[in-house]
Design a protein around this motif. Structure first.
Motif, PDB file in Angstrom:
ATOM      1  N   HIS A 276     -80.440  41.526 -66.000  1.00 50.72           N
ATOM      2  CA  HIS A 276     -81.895  41.724 -66.068  1.00 50.72           C
ATOM      3  C   HIS A 276     -82.618  40.748 -65.141  1.00 50.72           C
ATOM      4  O   HIS A 276     -83.594  41.124 -64.481  1.00 50.72           O
ATOM      5  CB  HIS A 276     -82.395  41.552 -67.503  1.00 50.72           C
ATOM      6  CG  HIS A 276     -82.043  42.684 -68.409  1.00 50.72           C
ATOM      7  ND1 HIS A 276     -82.211  44.009 -68.058  1.00 50.72           N
ATOM      8  CD2 HIS A 276     -81.525  42.696 -69.672  1.00 50.72           C
ATOM      9  CE1 HIS A 276     -81.821  44.788 -69.044  1.00 50.72           C
ATOM     10  NE2 HIS A 276     -81.393  44.019 -70.031  1.00 50.72           N
TER      11      HIS A 276
ATOM     12  N   ASN B 251     -90.359  36.598 -65.510  1.00 46.65           N
ATOM     13  CA  ASN B 251     -90.314  37.811 -64.683  1.00 46.65           C
ATOM     14  C   ASN B 251     -90.851  39.015 -65.444  1.00 46.65           C
ATOM     15  O   ASN B 251     -91.575  39.850 -64.893  1.00 46.65           O
ATOM     16  CB  ASN B 251     -88.878  38.109 -64.243  1.00 46.65           C
ATOM     17  CG  ASN B 251     -88.318  37.067 -63.302  1.00 46.65           C
ATOM     18  OD1 ASN B 251     -89.069  36.275 -62.722  1.00 46.65           O
ATOM     19  ND2 ASN B 251     -87.008  37.041 -63.154  1.00 46.65           N
TER      20      ASN B 251
ATOM     21  N   ARG C 289     -89.163  51.461 -61.217  1.00 52.73           N
ATOM     22  CA  ARG C 289     -88.117  51.585 -60.201  1.00 52.73           C
ATOM     23  C   ARG C 289     -88.625  52.348 -58.988  1.00 52.73           C
ATOM     24  O   ARG C 289     -89.288  53.374 -59.128  1.00 52.73           O
ATOM     25  CB  ARG C 289     -86.904  52.329 -60.773  1.00 52.73           C
ATOM     26  CG  ARG C 289     -86.306  51.690 -62.014  1.00 52.73           C
ATOM     27  CD  ARG C 289     -85.320  52.635 -62.689  1.00 52.73           C
ATOM     28  NE  ARG C 289     -84.804  52.056 -63.934  1.00 52.73           N
ATOM     29  CZ  ARG C 289     -83.565  51.591 -64.081  1.00 52.73           C
ATOM     30  NH1 ARG C 289     -82.723  51.649 -63.081  1.00 52.73           N
ATOM     31  NH2 ARG C 289     -83.163  51.079 -65.226  1.00 52.73           N
TER      32      ARG C 289
ATOM     33  N   ARG D  63     -88.228  47.886 -56.264  1.00 47.11           N
ATOM     34  CA  ARG D  63     -87.143  47.442 -57.140  1.00 47.11           C
ATOM     35  C   ARG D  63     -86.132  48.570 -57.318  1.00 47.11           C
ATOM     36  O   ARG D  63     -86.502  49.712 -57.558  1.00 47.11           O
ATOM     37  CB  ARG D  63     -87.698  47.034 -58.509  1.00 47.11           C
ATOM     38  CG  ARG D  63     -86.635  46.583 -59.492  1.00 47.11           C
ATOM     39  CD  ARG D  63     -87.190  46.368 -60.880  1.00 47.11           C
ATOM     40  NE  ARG D  63     -88.047  45.201 -60.946  1.00 47.11           N
ATOM     41  CZ  ARG D  63     -89.313  45.229 -61.329  1.00 47.11           C
ATOM     42  NH1 ARG D  63     -89.866  46.374 -61.647  1.00 47.11           N
ATOM     43  NH2 ARG D  63     -90.031  44.119 -61.374  1.00 47.11           N
TER      44      ARG D  63
ATOM     45  N   ASN E 285     -82.317  41.819 -61.552  1.00 48.82           N
ATOM     46  CA  ASN E 285     -83.034  43.070 -61.302  1.00 48.82           C
ATOM     47  C   ASN E 285     -84.550  42.908 -61.321  1.00 48.82           C
ATOM     48  O   ASN E 285     -85.276  43.807 -60.906  1.00 48.82           O
ATOM     49  CB  ASN E 285     -82.638  44.133 -62.329  1.00 48.82           C
ATOM     50  CG  ASN E 285     -81.315  44.792 -62.005  1.00 48.82           C
ATOM     51  OD1 ASN E 285     -80.944  44.921 -60.836  1.00 48.82           O
ATOM     52  ND2 ASN E 285     -80.584  45.211 -63.016  1.00 48.82           N
ATOM     53  N   THR E 286     -85.030  41.759 -61.811  1.00 50.60           N
ATOM     54  CA  THR E 286     -86.479  41.583 -61.924  1.00 50.60           C
ATOM     55  C   THR E 286     -87.041  40.477 -61.043  1.00 50.60           C
ATOM     56  O   THR E 286     -88.243  40.454 -60.775  1.00 50.60           O
ATOM     57  CB  THR E 286     -86.868  41.256 -63.385  1.00 50.60           C
ATOM     58  OG1 THR E 286     -86.150  40.090 -63.812  1.00 50.60           O
ATOM     59  CG2 THR E 286     -86.544  42.412 -64.308  1.00 50.60           C
TER      60      THR E 286
ATOM     61  N   PRO F 112     -82.921  48.664 -59.676  1.00 50.75           N
ATOM     62  CA  PRO F 112     -82.011  48.025 -60.624  1.00 50.75           C
ATOM     63  C   PRO F 112     -80.575  48.540 -60.491  1.00 50.75           C
ATOM     64  O   PRO F 112     -80.345  49.708 -60.196  1.00 50.75           O
ATOM     65  CB  PRO F 112     -82.597  48.417 -61.988  1.00 50.75           C
ATOM     66  CG  PRO F 112     -84.022  48.764 -61.704  1.00 50.75           C
ATOM     67  CD  PRO F 112     -84.022  49.371 -60.341  1.00 50.75           C
TER      68      PRO F 112
ATOM     69  N   GLY G 169     -85.848  42.276 -57.272  1.00 49.93           N
ATOM     70  CA  GLY G 169     -84.475  42.606 -57.591  1.00 49.93           C
ATOM     71  C   GLY G 169     -83.537  42.376 -56.422  1.00 49.93           C
ATOM     72  O   GLY G 169     -83.893  42.519 -55.254  1.00 49.93           O
TER      73      GLY G 169
ATOM     74  N   TYR H 110     -87.937  49.120 -66.510  1.00 49.58           N
ATOM     75  CA  TYR H 110     -88.312  48.703 -65.160  1.00 49.58           C
ATOM     76  C   TYR H 110     -89.150  49.778 -64.490  1.00 49.58           C
ATOM     77  O   TYR H 110     -88.958  50.971 -64.717  1.00 49.58           O
ATOM     78  CB  TYR H 110     -87.077  48.512 -64.277  1.00 49.58           C
ATOM     79  CG  TYR H 110     -86.076  47.494 -64.752  1.00 49.58           C
ATOM     80  CD1 TYR H 110     -86.428  46.168 -64.934  1.00 49.58           C
ATOM     81  CD2 TYR H 110     -84.757  47.861 -64.979  1.00 49.58           C
ATOM     82  CE1 TYR H 110     -85.498  45.234 -65.342  1.00 49.58           C
ATOM     83  CE2 TYR H 110     -83.813  46.942 -65.387  1.00 49.58           C
ATOM     84  CZ  TYR H 110     -84.189  45.628 -65.574  1.00 49.58           C
ATOM     85  OH  TYR H 110     -83.272  44.715 -65.969  1.00 49.58           O
TER      86      TYR H 110
END
Length: 752
Positions: A174, A136, A53, A73, A177-178, A75, A187, A51
């Protein structure tokens, strides 16, 4: 052979068509599978995706105040996802999630039947959560109708591979988070912080349902933009949860009645708490990442998911911004009223045009070959625009030149509080509005500091051996070797006959005495003293230094004053404590920069504190006691520069140093008069209002209820003298109060 046995030609040709179509479909799917329509990620790639982040900025008390990101984002692990969130997601998006292997064939047949045969465009897409995760991770690049089939099949293949690699719990993690929530927010954690100002783990059922409801249309069901649609969609999610036995009917009925309540908090670089502070942290992080890259560590502040723990005190900063806004809103009105209809932003056309020539639009037109008159005519064309003042946004008919005139009149500020023992920044206000005024008056600005430099002059004098009870005449002097320079005071009319002790002269900020003390001490000796106290900027080797004509950054001034309450040791203000990675492993710890060598003796330190306590108790800063009724242990110094361009106040407490500057970005405009623009009126109230707020909060008792150390007996004795001595009868008799004394200024020092 098979088709030859079929006697009916219709059936035969029908089967041939169906088989041909099936064969073509298989070939088409295989062509996609083998990459004829663009490559597909391998299982290895899918098992190792990373990711991007957002990096997070925290206060010293672990409150999230900002982020740096390309994609917002954050996660989180499966353990942080509440069950009711997962239930809501499955109920509304993929009821058979735990029963399929990435592709829900019954759902696909339903969608095909409704869409193709019944022409029902609202039948949905039939995508599973695993297919949505595939989308995603690998967004569709082409949106044309002809590519929908290709994209769908690609997503099915990727979904099957994902199901072979990950458990259902990992796929849910996942996905959450996406998934996008619009507005560059990706996310569930980032969305939760944005819409409800809380972590996902703390979401209530109705809040989780609101966020899950947005996934069908992140704009159309945005609860902030369309609260009614968001509310109805949330309740539809709750209905689906009850239908799938995740909620009882009683629970559903109860929760659907709860009003939609947001605690919206956008992590916008221009808005939010401490934007100037966050920008300075960002700049320092970029320097840090460059150094780390040279060591072989490739950290990106926008994508690496760093956690930056700063020194800022969350509650202190909130209270500081409130105090600043309250005072400057009031002061701005008085400032504009003092000028009336003759204000320079109305009457001074040359100044307005000078400022217009600095704006990007003017420069662009100039570079394009436009003539001066053409440019000014163009910039004078009125249109509908949004302007901002202390009461908020206003829509008006105005030109670009009108806009320049509007914004040039606003007072600005820089305000900083630090821990004097180590330089940790507790509050940081670089200006009045980061969105419209990006210039930071703490880290970027150098302004003349006025009388706030006088304590350094007095410290140098004490270090040279001049006794605090030495008396200096307040009489104005014209210095022949300085082109008739004649510093004056704005105090008592009969001061020509008065002789001040150092304590009394400092507390009343007597200019004539400050210059005489500088002369007796030496200019370069005073500059050396300033350097010992951490001031590194080049200071003017001129007698006017005594009046604060040196231009110093606000943070350097704060670090120098810290030495008075830090055992004589100056500090360098710092903003970042630690940086960790996304797993909270510490990458760097920032150590305070405190000069281990004392800048002056402990006795002189105590003397200076007592002198600056007098400034607050009975001198130029006495309104702290009289107007604001602060009874805390306080010392300080006011400052006002020539033509009332800059107003300053430095406050010393046993646990904090606070420095405030107020003025205009345009040096050509100052306060109309000293009564309005002096440090005690323009700058001091920001500190006083803030400290009142600290006094009202018991959590700050460890700061507000501390006392200065008791001065040693020798210090008390050295300060035990009459504050002012008046000239004797015969001296007054032969002194002409209307005639200035003339002499040469003696600069006693050699070069440092």
């Amino acid at each position: 052979m098979f088709f030859k046995r079929i006697k009916s030609p219709y059936l035969k040709y029908g089967l041939i068509v169906i088989c041909s179509f099936a064969m073509a479909l298989i070939i088409f799917i295989l062509s996609i599978y083998f990459g004829a329509w663009g490559g597909l990620p391998s299982k290895k790639e899918l098992s190792d995706f990373q990711y991007q982040r957002a990096s997070e900025v925290y206060t010293a008390d672990s409150v999230l105040i900002g982020k740096y990101y390309i994609y917002d984002r954050q996660p989180i692990p499966y353990e942080n996802l509440p069950q009711h969130l997962l239930d809501a997601l499955i109920a509304i998006e993929d009821e058979r999630f735990f029963n399929h292997s990435g592709i829900d064939y019954p759902s696909l047949l339903r969608v095909a039947f409704k869409t193709i045969l019944m022409q029902n465009e609202s039948s949905g897409g039939g995508s599973t959560l695993t297919q949505q995760l595939a989308k995603n991770l690998f967004p569709r690049k082409e949106r044309e109708t002809k590519n929908i089939a290709i994209n769908k099949i690609k997503e099915m293949i990727i979904a099957s591979r994902l199901e072979a690699i990950y458990s259902k719990e990992e796929i849910l993690t996942h996905y959450l988070n996406t998934v996008s929530f619009g507005g560059n927010t990706f996310g569930i954690e980032s969305a939760s912080l944005k819409f409800f100002n809380k972590r996902v783990v703390n979401l209530r059922v109705e809040e989780a349902a609101t966020l899950v409801g947005m996934l069908k249309a992140t704009y159309g069901y945005n609860p902030r933009i369309f609260p009614e649609k968001g509310f109805n969609r949330r309740n539809l999610v709750l209905q689906s949860m009850a239908k799938n036995n995740f909620l009882t009917g009683v629970e559903r009925d109860s929760i659907t009645k709860i009003p939609l309540k947001l605690d919206y908090k956008e992590f916008d670089h221009n808005d939010g708490l401490a934007p100037y502070f966050r920008e300075e942290v960002r700049k320092q992080l970029q320097d840090w990442s460059r150094v780390e890259k040279e060591k072989g560590n490739d950290y990106n502040i926008y994508t690496s998911g760093l956690k930056i723990y700063t020194t800022l005190d969350y509650k202190m900063q909130i209270l500081a911004e409130e105090a600043m806004m309250k005072h400057l809103k009031s002061l701005q009105k008085k400032f504009e009223k003092s000028y009336g209809s003759n204000a320079p932003w109305i009457k001074n056309k040359k100044l307005i045009e000078k400022l217009v020539r600095r704006i990007p639009t003017y420069r662009k037109l100039k570079a394009s070959g436009w003539k001066e008159k053409e440019i000014m005519d163009s910039l004078n064309q009125k249109r509908r625009m949004e302007l901002v003042d202390w009461d908020g946004k206003i829509n008006v008919e105005a030109s670009t030149i009108d806009s320049v005139s509007h914004y040039m009149k606003f007072l600005n500020t820089g305000s900083l509080a630090i821990d004097p023992t180590n330089g940790a920044v507790k509050t940081w206000i670089g200006g009045i509005n980061y969105k419209y005024y990006k210039y930071d008056h703490i880290s970027q600005s150098k302004r003349q500091v006025g009388s706030t430099f006088k304590p350094i002059v007095y410290t140098a004098a004490l270090e040279k051996g001049i006794a605090p009870c030495t008396y200096f005449s307040a009489q104005e002097v014209e210095y022949k070797n300085l082109e008739g320079w004649s510093p004056s005071n704005s105090s008592k009319k009969d001061e020509v006959y008065l002789n001040y002790s150092m304590e009394e002269a400092l507390s009343n900020s007597v200019n004539t005495v400050a210059v005489k003390i500088l002369e007796k001490t030496g200019i370069l000796e005073t500059i050396r003293q300033a350097n010992k106290m951490g001031i590194t900027v080049k200071l003017p080797n001129k007698p006017s230094l005594a009046l604060g004509t040196g231009e110093i950054q606000l943070d350097q001034l704060a670090g120098a004053y810290a030495s008075y309450v830090n055992n004589g040791k100056p500090v360098e203000p710092y903003l970042i404590q630690t940086i960790t990675d996304q797993k909270d492993s510490v990458l760097t710890v920032f150590e305070p920069k405190v000069d281990e060598k004392k800048a002056f003796s402990d006795e002189n330190r105590q003397i200076m504190i007592e002198m600056m306590k007098s400034t607050v108790d009975k001198g130029t800063a006495s309104r702290i006691r009289s107007t604001y009724n602060l009874r805390n242990a306080l010392a300080g110094k006011t400052g006002t520069t020539q033509n009332n361009k800059d107003a300053w106040f430095v406050a010393l407490t046993p646990k904090l140093v606070h420095v405030t500057w107020v003025g205009l970005d345009n040096h050509e405009i100052g306060f109309k008069n000293t009564a309005l623009g002096q440090g005690a009126n323009a700058a001091l109230p920001i500190f006083a209002l803030w400290y009142q707020k600290l006094n009202q909060d018991s959590s700050f008792d460890a700061i507000t209820k501390t006392e200065f150390e008791r001065p040693e007996e020798t210090v008390v004795q050295k300060l035990d003298c009459q504050p002012i001595k008046r000239d004797g009868f015969f001296k007054r008799l032969f002194k002409n109060p209307k005639k200035k004394k003339t002499k040469r200024f003696k600069n006693r020092n050699s070069n440092p």
